[in-house]
Design a protein around this motif. Structure first.
Motif, PDB file in Angstrom:
ATOM      1  N   LEU A 195       0.883  -1.335  -0.120  1.00 49.46           N
ATOM      2  CA  LEU A 195      -0.031  -0.143  -0.094  1.00 49.46           C
ATOM      3  C   LEU A 195       0.847   1.474   0.110  1.00 49.46           C
ATOM      4  O   LEU A 195       1.729   1.385   0.835  1.00 49.46           O
ATOM      5  N   PRO A 196       0.552   2.182  -0.596  1.00 51.52           N
ATOM      6  CA  PRO A 196       1.148   3.318  -0.899  1.00 51.52           C
ATOM      7  C   PRO A 196       1.374   4.199   0.327  1.00 51.52           C
ATOM      8  O   PRO A 196       0.317   4.558   1.032  1.00 51.52           O
ATOM      9  N   ASN A 197       2.699   4.577   0.647  1.00 50.32           N
ATOM     10  CA  ASN A 197       3.093   5.503   1.760  1.00 50.32           C
ATOM     11  C   ASN A 197       2.615   4.922   3.277  1.00 50.32           C
ATOM     12  O   ASN A 197       2.624   5.703   4.257  1.00 50.32           O
ATOM     13  N   VAL A 198       2.418   3.645   3.349  1.00 49.19           N
ATOM     14  CA  VAL A 198       1.979   2.997   4.610  1.00 49.19           C
ATOM     15  C   VAL A 198       3.460   3.310   5.265  1.00 49.19           C
ATOM     16  O   VAL A 198       4.209   2.928   5.107  1.00 49.19           O
ATOM     17  N   ARG A 199       3.290   3.662   6.664  1.00 44.28           N
ATOM     18  CA  ARG A 199       4.581   4.061   7.436  1.00 44.28           C
ATOM     19  C   ARG A 199       4.713   2.885   8.570  1.00 44.28           C
ATOM     20  O   ARG A 199       5.714   2.713   9.025  1.00 44.28           O
ATOM     21  N   SER A 200       3.480   1.970   8.657  1.00 43.56           N
ATOM     22  CA  SER A 200       3.766   0.962   9.528  1.00 43.56           C
ATOM     23  C   SER A 200       2.574  -0.275   9.530  1.00 43.56           C
ATOM     24  O   SER A 200       1.475   0.395   9.082  1.00 43.56           O
ATOM     25  N   PHE A 201       3.217  -1.412   9.373  1.00 43.74           N
ATOM     26  CA  PHE A 201       1.975  -2.503   9.211  1.00 43.74           C
ATOM     27  C   PHE A 201       2.635  -3.677   9.947  1.00 43.74           C
ATOM     28  O   PHE A 201       3.581  -4.133   9.990  1.00 43.74           O
ATOM     29  N   ASP A 217      -7.480   3.649  -2.189  1.00 45.21           N
ATOM     30  CA  ASP A 217      -8.116   3.896  -3.707  1.00 45.21           C
ATOM     31  C   ASP A 217      -7.153   3.575  -4.601  1.00 45.21           C
ATOM     32  O   ASP A 217      -7.599   3.613  -5.915  1.00 45.21           O
ATOM     33  N   SER A 218      -5.965   3.234  -4.349  1.00 46.76           N
ATOM     34  CA  SER A 218      -5.040   3.088  -5.489  1.00 46.76           C
ATOM     35  C   SER A 218      -5.137   1.541  -6.002  1.00 46.76           C
ATOM     36  O   SER A 218      -5.995   0.803  -5.402  1.00 46.76           O
ATOM     37  N   PRO A 219      -4.376   1.189  -7.118  1.00 47.04           N
ATOM     38  CA  PRO A 219      -4.510  -0.099  -7.477  1.00 47.04           C
ATOM     39  C   PRO A 219      -4.045  -1.261  -6.464  1.00 47.04           C
ATOM     40  O   PRO A 219      -4.717  -2.242  -6.283  1.00 47.04           O
ATOM     41  N   GLU A 277      -6.712  -3.945  -4.823  1.00 47.95           N
ATOM     42  CA  GLU A 277      -6.163  -5.289  -4.880  1.00 47.95           C
ATOM     43  C   GLU A 277      -6.509  -6.163  -3.547  1.00 47.95           C
ATOM     44  O   GLU A 277      -7.010  -7.142  -3.191  1.00 47.95           O
ATOM     45  N   ALA A 278      -6.204  -5.158  -2.726  1.00 47.64           N
ATOM     46  CA  ALA A 278      -6.063  -5.969  -1.335  1.00 47.64           C
ATOM     47  C   ALA A 278      -7.573  -5.990  -0.621  1.00 47.64           C
ATOM     48  O   ALA A 278      -7.809  -6.982  -0.302  1.00 47.64           O
ATOM     49  N   VAL A 279      -8.293  -5.147  -1.097  1.00 45.20           N
ATOM     50  CA  VAL A 279      -9.922  -5.072  -0.748  1.00 45.20           C
ATOM     51  C   VAL A 279     -10.572  -6.162  -1.366  1.00 45.20           C
ATOM     52  O   VAL A 279     -11.300  -7.057  -0.746  1.00 45.20           O
ATOM     53  N   ALA A 280     -10.079  -6.460  -2.678  1.00 42.94           N
ATOM     54  CA  ALA A 280     -10.685  -7.452  -3.540  1.00 42.94           C
ATOM     55  C   ALA A 280     -10.299  -8.755  -2.704  1.00 42.94           C
ATOM     56  O   ALA A 280     -11.030  -9.883  -2.844  1.00 42.94           O
TER      57      ALA A 280
END
Length: 102
Positions: free
Chosen positions: A32-38, A72-74, A78-81
């Motif tokens: 995911l774009p710009n995720v700082r921590s996961f 809302d990015s590709p 993809e993750a939501v799908a």
């Protein structure tokens, strides 16, 4: 900081839920774009009883706008799908404006 917490319901096949999350969904979340921590983990309770959720994931961005843009990015789409592939028992998605006290 703006946070997404995803709390996954118990599945009929807990091992399959964890395997799919570990092997597929976590890799999508990491893109995911710009995720700082996961981070994510399988839930337990101190007394060994069944926890409210099977698995919880936490993702942080700098701002609400960055989080919403990531979803809302590709990669976000993809993750939501992918949720339909392993989270049939349900997932609660909650956002929070994080305030650190310590």
């Amino acid at each position: 900081m703006y946070r997404l917490t995803a709390s996954y319901a118990h599945s009929d096949d807990p091992a399959a839920l964890v395997a799919h999350y570990r092997d597929v969904h976590a890799k999508l979340g990491a893109k995911l774009p710009n995720v700082r921590s996961f981070s994510w983990g399988v839930c337990e309770t101190p007394d060994g009883s069944k926890p409210a959720h099977a698995l919880v994931a936490v993702l942080d961005w700098d701002t609400k706008e960055a989080a919403l843009a990531a979803l809302d990015s590709p990669a976000g789409k993809e993750a939501v799908a992918d949720l339909q592939n392993f989270a049939q028992a349900g997932v609660d998605l909650e956002f929070q404006e994080v305030r650190k006290e310590v």
